[in-house]
Design a protein around this motif. Structure first.
Motif, PDB file in Angstrom:
ATOM      1  N   UNK A 200     -28.594   5.871  -7.099  1.00 18.14           N
ATOM      2  CA  UNK A 200     -30.082   5.877  -7.857  1.00 18.14           C
ATOM      3  C   UNK A 200     -30.223   7.338  -8.467  1.00 18.14           C
ATOM      4  N   UNK A 201     -30.104   8.288  -7.320  1.00 14.98           N
ATOM      5  CA  UNK A 201     -30.386   9.751  -7.637  1.00 14.98           C
ATOM      6  C   UNK A 201     -29.529  10.193  -8.674  1.00 14.98           C
ATOM      7  N   UNK A 202     -28.113   9.887  -8.573  1.00 14.28           N
ATOM      8  CA  UNK A 202     -27.456  10.422  -9.365  1.00 14.28           C
ATOM      9  C   UNK A 202     -27.319   9.931 -10.992  1.00 14.28           C
ATOM     10  N   UNK A 203     -28.023   8.562 -10.958  1.00 16.71           N
ATOM     11  CA  UNK A 203     -28.459   8.296 -12.428  1.00 16.71           C
ATOM     12  C   UNK A 203     -29.582   9.100 -12.990  1.00 16.71           C
ATOM     13  N   UNK A 204     -30.300   9.804 -12.318  1.00 11.74           N
ATOM     14  CA  UNK A 204     -31.314  10.787 -13.054  1.00 11.74           C
ATOM     15  C   UNK A 204     -30.756  12.071 -13.520  1.00 11.74           C
TER      16      UNK A 204
ATOM     17  N   UNK B 219     -30.105  15.897 -13.370  1.00 13.39           N
ATOM     18  CA  UNK B 219     -30.401  16.943 -12.555  1.00 13.39           C
ATOM     19  C   UNK B 219     -31.714  17.722 -12.734  1.00 13.39           C
ATOM     20  N   UNK B 220     -32.192  18.039 -13.908  1.00 11.83           N
ATOM     21  CA  UNK B 220     -33.320  18.661 -14.322  1.00 11.83           C
ATOM     22  C   UNK B 220     -34.552  17.897 -14.085  1.00 11.83           C
ATOM     23  N   UNK B 221     -34.429  16.560 -14.624  1.00 11.48           N
ATOM     24  CA  UNK B 221     -35.552  15.691 -14.424  1.00 11.48           C
ATOM     25  C   UNK B 221     -35.818  15.516 -13.098  1.00 11.48           C
ATOM     26  N   UNK B 222     -34.970  15.306 -12.189  1.00  7.66           N
ATOM     27  CA  UNK B 222     -34.978  15.164 -10.814  1.00  7.66           C
ATOM     28  C   UNK B 222     -35.564  16.339 -10.057  1.00  7.66           C
ATOM     29  N   UNK B 223     -35.156  17.595 -10.363  1.00  6.45           N
ATOM     30  CA  UNK B 223     -35.834  18.905  -9.951  1.00  6.45           C
ATOM     31  C   UNK B 223     -36.906  19.073 -10.336  1.00  6.45           C
TER      32      UNK B 223
ATOM     33  N   UNK C 288     -40.375  29.974  -6.540  1.00  4.01           N
ATOM     34  CA  UNK C 288     -39.055  30.397  -6.102  1.00  4.01           C
ATOM     35  C   UNK C 288     -38.435  29.382  -5.133  1.00  4.01           C
ATOM     36  N   UNK C 289     -39.034  29.214  -3.862  1.00  9.19           N
ATOM     37  CA  UNK C 289     -38.644  28.757  -2.748  1.00  9.19           C
ATOM     38  C   UNK C 289     -38.584  27.153  -3.291  1.00  9.19           C
ATOM     39  N   UNK C 290     -39.659  26.451  -3.911  1.00  7.42           N
ATOM     40  CA  UNK C 290     -39.683  24.982  -4.461  1.00  7.42           C
ATOM     41  C   UNK C 290     -38.469  24.812  -5.407  1.00  7.42           C
ATOM     42  N   UNK C 291     -38.350  25.822  -6.301  1.00 11.77           N
ATOM     43  CA  UNK C 291     -37.094  25.626  -7.361  1.00 11.77           C
ATOM     44  C   UNK C 291     -35.913  25.608  -6.494  1.00 11.77           C
ATOM     45  N   UNK C 292     -35.737  26.529  -5.518  1.00 13.27           N
ATOM     46  CA  UNK C 292     -34.455  26.467  -4.842  1.00 13.27           C
ATOM     47  C   UNK C 292     -34.149  25.054  -4.089  1.00 13.27           C
ATOM     48  N   UNK C 293     -35.108  24.612  -3.379  1.00 17.03           N
ATOM     49  CA  UNK C 293     -35.188  23.284  -2.741  1.00 17.03           C
ATOM     50  C   UNK C 293     -34.940  22.295  -3.655  1.00 17.03           C
ATOM     51  N   UNK C 294     -35.585  22.242  -4.744  1.00 17.92           N
ATOM     52  CA  UNK C 294     -35.439  21.171  -5.726  1.00 17.92           C
ATOM     53  C   UNK C 294     -34.119  21.050  -6.428  1.00 17.92           C
ATOM     54  N   UNK C 295     -33.625  22.257  -6.887  1.00 19.53           N
ATOM     55  CA  UNK C 295     -32.361  22.257  -7.468  1.00 19.53           C
ATOM     56  C   UNK C 295     -31.209  21.814  -6.235  1.00 19.53           C
ATOM     57  N   UNK C 296     -31.356  22.221  -5.183  1.00 22.93           N
ATOM     58  CA  UNK C 296     -30.350  21.851  -4.056  1.00 22.93           C
ATOM     59  C   UNK C 296     -30.513  20.449  -3.587  1.00 22.93           C
ATOM     60  N   UNK C 297     -31.646  19.799  -3.643  1.00 25.84           N
ATOM     61  CA  UNK C 297     -31.765  18.352  -3.453  1.00 25.84           C
ATOM     62  C   UNK C 297     -31.257  17.406  -4.688  1.00 25.84           C
TER      63      UNK C 297
ATOM     64  N   UNK D 189     -33.935  27.377 -15.970  1.00 27.38           N
ATOM     65  CA  UNK D 189     -34.770  26.438 -16.795  1.00 27.38           C
ATOM     66  C   UNK D 189     -36.110  26.176 -16.015  1.00 27.38           C
ATOM     67  N   UNK D 190     -36.275  25.843 -14.791  1.00 27.01           N
ATOM     68  CA  UNK D 190     -37.369  25.848 -14.185  1.00 27.01           C
ATOM     69  C   UNK D 190     -38.312  27.185 -14.429  1.00 27.01           C
TER      70      UNK D 190
END
Length: 285
Positions: free
Chosen positions: A129-133, A135-139, A150-159, A225-226
């Motif tokens: 399910x997550x892989x279908x989204x 990466x940028x949309x999920x982030x 910055x902290x949120x973008x790091x965590x978001x891109x990592x997740x 991009x973020x």
């Protein structure tokens, strides 16, 4: 004493001496670019002694030339110095995000690949399910929940990148666990933990070297991009995405404000991609 007809357990041999010479010309060029970017990331003072935040209003919007290689911005700050010092933020954030993604991917991949059927089925559905989204949309969704920064973008891109690592690692773990040399180790009396630590883990993790190299380049692009969208680092930070965002309003009159950091993003991500693929080919030989 080995079991007849079954090869003895083997350790994966990583590229050693002479590896650089086997990368090929594109790989060597990419490695040189990555080395320069690494120098800018950890020791920017070696490449420039100019303060990236020093303003000189009299030199505002000076075009690229002998004095200012990448020109200056609206406050007279040296764009070259800002691009060099910005590597520590852009690449550093990309490294941190990749570390989060790889760490989660390893945990989920091994749990799914070696766990019971019910756990594998549940994790596999979540990964799919997550892989279908994209990466940028999920982030973007994750940043919307956590808030910009910055902290949120790091965590978001990592997740957001973790499902990709988990999916590939799960497939690798299951392949290695059924390999002949692993079965031979079991038949020779090796315990489950010995088989896991000596054979399954090293033979499953070595492909991550190429994947991590590719992932860092992708993470740099997503983080930029973020920042470009105003959800990551914000001006006057010299982070490359934030610089592109700040220079887009002057693209017709001062093109270098957006083009120079944009080229830094493109060249760095491209070099990491070429190097990652070269390392991947090298590891398969």
């Amino acid at each position: 004493m080995s079991v007849s007809g079954v090869s003895r357990p083997r350790s994966r041999v990583l590229p050693g001496r002479g590896a650089l010479s086997r990368l090929g010309l594109p790989g060597l060029i990419a490695a040189a670019v990555v080395a320069v970017v690494g120098l800018a990331t950890f020791w920017p003072q070696v490449l420039t002694g100019v303060d990236p935040n020093a303003i000189a209003p009299a030199d505002a919007l000076s075009p690229p030339g002998a004095e200012y290689w990448f020109g200056t911005d609206t406050s007279g700050r040296d764009v070259f110095a800002r691009v060099v010092h910005g590597a520590s933020q852009s690449v550093g954030i990309g490294l941190a995000a990749t570390g989060i993604g790889v760490g989660l991917g390893v945990v989920i991949g091994f749990a799914s690949g070696l766990g019971p059927v019910w756990l594998d089925a549940g994790l596999r559905r979540v990964i799919e399910v997550l892989f279908a989204l994209p990466t940028l949309v999920l982030a973007l969704l994750l940043v919307a929940v956590m808030g910009p920064g910055v902290r949120a973008s790091v965590i978001a891109v990592g997740l957001a990148t973790a499902p990709g690592y988990a999916r590939i690692l799960r497939a690798r773990v299951r392949t290695v666990a059924r390999a002949g040399y692993v079965e031979a180790a079991r038949l020779e009396g090796a315990g489950p933990f010995e088989v896991l630590l000596r054979h399954v883990v090293p033979n499953s993790l070595w492909p991550l070297l190429a994947m991590i190299t590719l992932g860092i380049g992708q993470a740099i692009v997503w983080v930029a991009a973020l920042s470009f969208l105003g959800l990551g680092a914000l001006p006057p930070s010299p982070e490359w995405g934030a610089m592109v965002n700040g220079g887009r309003l002057h693209i017709t009159s001062a093109w270098w404000l957006a083009v120079c950091p944009g080229l830094a993003i493109t060249v760095t991500a491209g070099a990491l991609t070429v190097l990652g693929r070269a390392v991947g080919r090298l590891g398969r030989r």
